[in-house]
Design an enzyme around this catalytic site. Structure first.
Site, mmCIF file in Angstrom:
data_model
loop_
_atom_site.group_PDB
_atom_site.id
_atom_site.type_symbol
_atom_site.label_atom_id
_atom_site.label_comp_id
_atom_site.label_asym_id
_atom_site.label_seq_id
_atom_site.Cartn_x
_atom_site.Cartn_y
_atom_site.Cartn_z
ATOM 1 N N ILE A 12 0.841 -1.199 0.000
ATOM 2 C CA ILE A 12 0.000 0.000 0.000
ATOM 3 C C ILE A 12 0.877 1.250 0.000
ATOM 4 C CG2 ILE A 12 -1.855 1.222 1.184
ATOM 5 C CD1 ILE A 12 -2.615 -1.509 2.447
ATOM 6 N N LEU A 33 12.485 -3.011 5.016
ATOM 7 C CA LEU A 33 12.512 -4.023 3.950
ATOM 8 C C LEU A 33 12.311 -5.441 4.488
ATOM 9 C CD1 LEU A 33 15.414 -2.572 1.744
ATOM 10 C CD2 LEU A 33 12.948 -2.103 1.614
ATOM 11 N N PHE A 80 2.495 3.679 7.576
ATOM 12 C CA PHE A 80 2.141 2.321 7.159
ATOM 13 C C PHE A 80 2.945 1.251 7.893
ATOM 14 C CE2 PHE A 80 1.422 4.808 3.181
ATOM 15 C CZ PHE A 80 0.102 4.493 2.952
ATOM 16 N N LYS A 84 1.934 -7.243 9.817
ATOM 17 C CA LYS A 84 0.525 -7.138 9.404
ATOM 18 C C LYS A 84 -0.191 -8.454 9.123
ATOM 19 C CE LYS A 84 1.435 -6.890 4.491
ATOM 20 N NZ LYS A 84 1.008 -6.362 3.215
ATOM 21 N N SER A 124 -7.246 -0.352 10.401
ATOM 22 C CA SER A 124 -7.805 -1.543 9.769
ATOM 23 C C SER A 124 -9.229 -1.788 10.232
ATOM 24 C CB SER A 124 -6.930 -2.744 10.149
ATOM 25 O OG SER A 124 -7.573 -3.961 9.864
ATOM 26 N N TYR A 148 -2.810 -8.770 15.940
ATOM 27 C CA TYR A 148 -2.600 -7.750 14.911
ATOM 28 C C TYR A 148 -3.643 -6.648 15.048
ATOM 29 C CZ TYR A 148 -3.399 -5.486 10.411
ATOM 30 O OH TYR A 148 -3.641 -4.549 9.443
ATOM 31 N N LYS A 152 -3.502 -2.406 16.194
ATOM 32 C CA LYS A 152 -4.123 -1.280 15.478
ATOM 33 C C LYS A 152 -5.028 -0.479 16.413
ATOM 34 C CE LYS A 152 -2.547 -1.928 11.230
ATOM 35 N NZ LYS A 152 -1.573 -0.974 10.645
ATOM 36 N N ASN A 178 -10.329 -4.540 2.524
ATOM 37 C CA ASN A 178 -9.408 -5.561 1.989
ATOM 38 C C ASN A 178 -8.764 -5.088 0.693
ATOM 39 O OD1 ASN A 178 -11.566 -6.913 3.681
ATOM 40 N ND2 ASN A 178 -10.143 -8.604 3.421
ATOM 41 N N LEU A 199 -6.161 -13.478 0.425
ATOM 42 C CA LEU A 199 -6.836 -14.239 -0.630
ATOM 43 C C LEU A 199 -6.268 -13.971 -2.022
ATOM 44 C CD1 LEU A 199 -9.182 -16.074 -1.578
ATOM 45 C CD2 LEU A 199 -10.616 -14.027 -1.670
ATOM 46 N N PRO A 292 -11.138 -20.226 12.949
ATOM 47 C CA PRO A 292 -11.663 -19.597 14.170
ATOM 48 C C PRO A 292 -11.563 -18.078 14.068
ATOM 49 C CG PRO A 292 -10.010 -21.281 14.692
ATOM 50 C CD PRO A 292 -10.011 -21.113 13.212
ATOM 51 N N ASP A 294 -13.182 -16.079 12.106
ATOM 52 C CA ASP A 294 -13.668 -15.509 10.854
ATOM 53 C C ASP A 294 -15.167 -15.201 10.969
ATOM 54 O OD1 ASP A 294 -11.357 -15.348 9.434
ATOM 55 O OD2 ASP A 294 -11.774 -17.006 8.068
#
Length: 337
Positions: A12, A33, A80, A84, A124, A148, A152, A178, A199, A292, A294
């Site tokens: 991003i 990096l 950023f 993640k 996020s 994670y 945030k 997403n 995905l 789990p 989701d």
């Protein structure tokens, strides 16, 4: 106006660098990096025809970070940088907390020391936890289901407290849904190290023959085809959202919170079929058990960003998949070629 882009060599970050430069801003980039390549910045320079300084340093290195503020008059920060991966965060939570939170504290201490009062934070949709309804608005209750997401949410809390103590601050919290897609030129895209966690890069690597098949986690959700529904947003639309935020909120004191999404929910199989159309071949997949934590559906109400920033996501799922395929087919090994 000079903007420090932390994590600017990432997926991003690099796309946002392109849009900032094209909009006439000066940028300074730093990245360790760890999960990105400096070659992405060469592509940014090639696309825009503009140069900028790059510092290879880590936000946990306070002295290395301070050197950037000493050598450049920074007006604003887009933040950023951070670890993640949701799954990885459950395996090494202490690493995530130390890196993401301590690094952000270092950054904000230096902003305070050098009187930099504008920051746009890469937050996020994970801060909404498991929302009871959709679409999600910015005033929904906040909670998290993994380390994670917790980093945030904690950083959002830290930034709100910093504003309460220093009302000169302009803090923009951008809650992404997403991000997928790639730059239209086909030379800048998502290049995850190792097996992809998300995905779309996974589907793209199946299509290009690097991975055998996709696992679809769950097909018994209360959705149109039983698979999970998410709000996929083109990374270029997302990058433009940052430029709009800089335009509208620089030197406007306060805590400004925006969802960046399309407002449309696409199922996993919607994305698979759109990618099949883009690449002209079948994507082999198998149905695997639900993961789990989701949730069935998660998509944004982006109307606040439209009303206050003048920002709307313009690119649909077909274009997202076409651009991802262009990048992956031109660069099957990402920036490592």
């Amino acid at each position: 106006m000079k903007i420090l882009v932390t994590g600017g060599a990432g997926y991003i970050g690099s796309h946002t660098c392109v849009e900032l430069l094209n909009a006439g801003y000066e940028i300074v980039v730093f990245d360790n990096l760890y999960n990105s390549s400096e070659k992405s910045l060469d592509v940014v320079r090639r696309i825009t025809g503009k140069d900028f300084p790059f510092y290879k340093t880590d936000m946990l290195d306070y002295d290395g970070l301070e050197k950037i503020f000493q050598e450049n008059k920074i007006d604003s920060v887009i933040h950023f940088a951070g670890l993640k991966a949701v799954g990885e965060s459950t395996q090494i939570p202490l690493t995530y907390y130390h890196n993401n939170i301590t690094g952000t504290l270092n950054l904000m201490r230096l902003m305070e020391k050098y009187d930099v009062n504008n920051i746009v934070f890469s937050s996020s949709a994970t801060v909404y936890g498991m929302p009871k309804t959709v679409p999600i608005t910015e005033d929904f209750p906040l909670s998290t289901t993994n380390p994670y997401g917790s980093t945030k949410l904690m950083i959002e809390m830290i930034m709100k407290d910093a504003y309460a103590a220093n009302p000169k601050l302009s803090i923009s919290l951008l809650r992404y849904f997403n991000p997928i897609g790639a730059h239209k030129c086909g030379d800048l895209g998502e290049d995850p190290k190792g097996i992809p966690n998300n995905l779309l890069p996974y589907i793209a690597q199946v299509a290009v023959g690097k991975l055998e098949k996709l696992s679809v986690f769950g097909d018994q959700y209360p959705t149109k085809d039983g698979t999970g529904v998410r709000d996929y947003i083109h990374v270029v639309d997302l990058a433009i959202g940052h430029v709009k935020t800089v335009e509208k909120k620089t030197n406007v004191p306060g805590v400004h919170i925006y969802n960046l999404g399309t407002g449309n929910g696409y199922s996993v199989l919607d994305v698979v079929h759109a990618f099949e159309k883009a690449c002209g071949k079948k994507i082999p997949y198998v149905i695997a058990p639900n993961r789990p934590g989701d949730i069935a559906e998660c998509y944004a109400d982006p109307s606040k960003a439209k009303n206050e920033l003048g920002w709307v996501a313009e690119r649909g799922i077909d274009e997202m998949c076409e651009d991802s395929w262009r990048w992956q087919s031109k660069h099957p090994n990402g920036f490592n070629e």
